[in-house]
Design a protein around this motif. Sequence first.
Motif, mmCIF file in Angstrom:
data_model
loop_
_atom_site.group_PDB
_atom_site.id
_atom_site.type_symbol
_atom_site.label_atom_id
_atom_site.label_comp_id
_atom_site.label_asym_id
_atom_site.label_seq_id
_atom_site.Cartn_x
_atom_site.Cartn_y
_atom_site.Cartn_z
ATOM 1 N N TYR A 97 0.844 -1.194 0.000
ATOM 2 C CA TYR A 97 0.000 0.000 0.000
ATOM 3 C C TYR A 97 0.881 1.248 0.000
ATOM 4 O O TYR A 97 0.640 2.203 -0.744
ATOM 5 C CB TYR A 97 -0.942 -0.012 1.206
ATOM 6 N N PHE A 98 1.914 1.248 0.846
ATOM 7 C CA PHE A 98 2.854 2.366 0.879
ATOM 8 C C PHE A 98 3.448 2.600 -0.506
ATOM 9 O O PHE A 98 3.481 3.730 -0.994
ATOM 10 C CB PHE A 98 3.976 2.088 1.895
ATOM 11 N N ARG A 99 3.913 1.540 -1.143
ATOM 12 C CA ARG A 99 4.523 1.676 -2.470
ATOM 13 C C ARG A 99 3.543 2.262 -3.488
ATOM 14 O O ARG A 99 3.906 3.112 -4.291
ATOM 15 C CB ARG A 99 5.031 0.318 -2.953
ATOM 16 N N ARG A 100 2.312 1.794 -3.425
ATOM 17 C CA ARG A 100 1.306 2.263 -4.381
ATOM 18 C C ARG A 100 1.015 3.751 -4.203
ATOM 19 O O ARG A 100 1.018 4.515 -5.172
ATOM 20 C CB ARG A 100 0.029 1.435 -4.247
ATOM 21 N N ILE A 101 0.768 4.189 -2.969
ATOM 22 C CA ILE A 101 0.435 5.601 -2.795
ATOM 23 C C ILE A 101 1.657 6.494 -2.933
ATOM 24 O O ILE A 101 1.541 7.637 -3.356
ATOM 25 C CB ILE A 101 -0.351 5.884 -1.496
ATOM 26 N N PHE A 102 2.848 5.967 -2.601
ATOM 27 C CA PHE A 102 4.073 6.742 -2.814
ATOM 28 C C PHE A 102 4.250 7.034 -4.306
ATOM 29 O O PHE A 102 4.516 8.166 -4.701
ATOM 30 C CB PHE A 102 5.301 5.999 -2.270
ATOM 31 N N LYS A 103 4.088 6.003 -5.117
ATOM 32 C CA LYS A 103 4.249 6.185 -6.563
ATOM 33 C C LYS A 103 3.166 7.103 -7.125
ATOM 34 O O LYS A 103 3.443 7.950 -7.977
ATOM 35 C CB LYS A 103 4.238 4.847 -7.288
ATOM 36 N N LYS A 104 1.957 6.967 -6.629
ATOM 37 C CA LYS A 104 0.872 7.827 -7.094
ATOM 38 C C LYS A 104 1.184 9.291 -6.797
ATOM 39 O O LYS A 104 0.961 10.166 -7.626
ATOM 40 C CB LYS A 104 -0.444 7.416 -6.433
ATOM 41 N N LYS A 105 1.719 9.565 -5.625
ATOM 42 C CA LYS A 105 2.022 10.947 -5.220
ATOM 43 C C LYS A 105 3.245 11.498 -5.944
ATOM 44 O O LYS A 105 3.264 12.648 -6.372
ATOM 45 C CB LYS A 105 2.246 11.018 -3.720
ATOM 46 N N ASN A 106 4.292 10.687 -6.074
ATOM 47 C CA ASN A 106 5.583 11.183 -6.563
ATOM 48 C C ASN A 106 5.895 10.827 -8.018
ATOM 49 O O ASN A 106 6.904 11.271 -8.542
ATOM 50 C CB ASN A 106 6.707 10.664 -5.660
ATOM 51 N N ASN A 107 5.064 10.000 -8.615
ATOM 52 C CA ASN A 107 5.269 9.558 -10.003
ATOM 53 C C ASN A 107 6.561 8.762 -10.200
ATOM 54 O O ASN A 107 7.019 8.597 -11.328
ATOM 55 C CB ASN A 107 5.223 10.730 -10.984
#
Length: 120
Positions: A97-107
């Motif tokens: 979940y962390f990886r998914r939202i991190f990538k969503k926020k930071n591209n």
Amino acid sequence: MGYSKRHLGSKKLTFNSFKIIEIMQENYMDNLNLSKVSRAVELSNSYVAKLIKDHTGENFTDCLNEIRLKNAENLLKNTEMSVNDISYYVGFNYPSYFRRIFKKKNNVTAKEYREMYKSI
């Protein structure tokens, strides 16, 4: 790590709003939820949720995740902790979940983010 004026918008930050954000910033790494924050400031869940939304433009979960992600970004830049360890350290129970939202926020992925700052 605090919310900037950009995050707080133009509305006056009330004492209750300030206290709520302060509690979230000081306890983001714990198993924090709206009920715990509401109890800490002795206000109803719905009122705390409204104050957060009014002053950050985000719901409770998004606001908490933003605080956690900002701290994770700092750890990625300044430590050699693994991405999984960072995700747990900042309060996420699931590294995926962390990886998914991190990538969503930071591209970029957390690993790519770290690499970008290593090369600076």
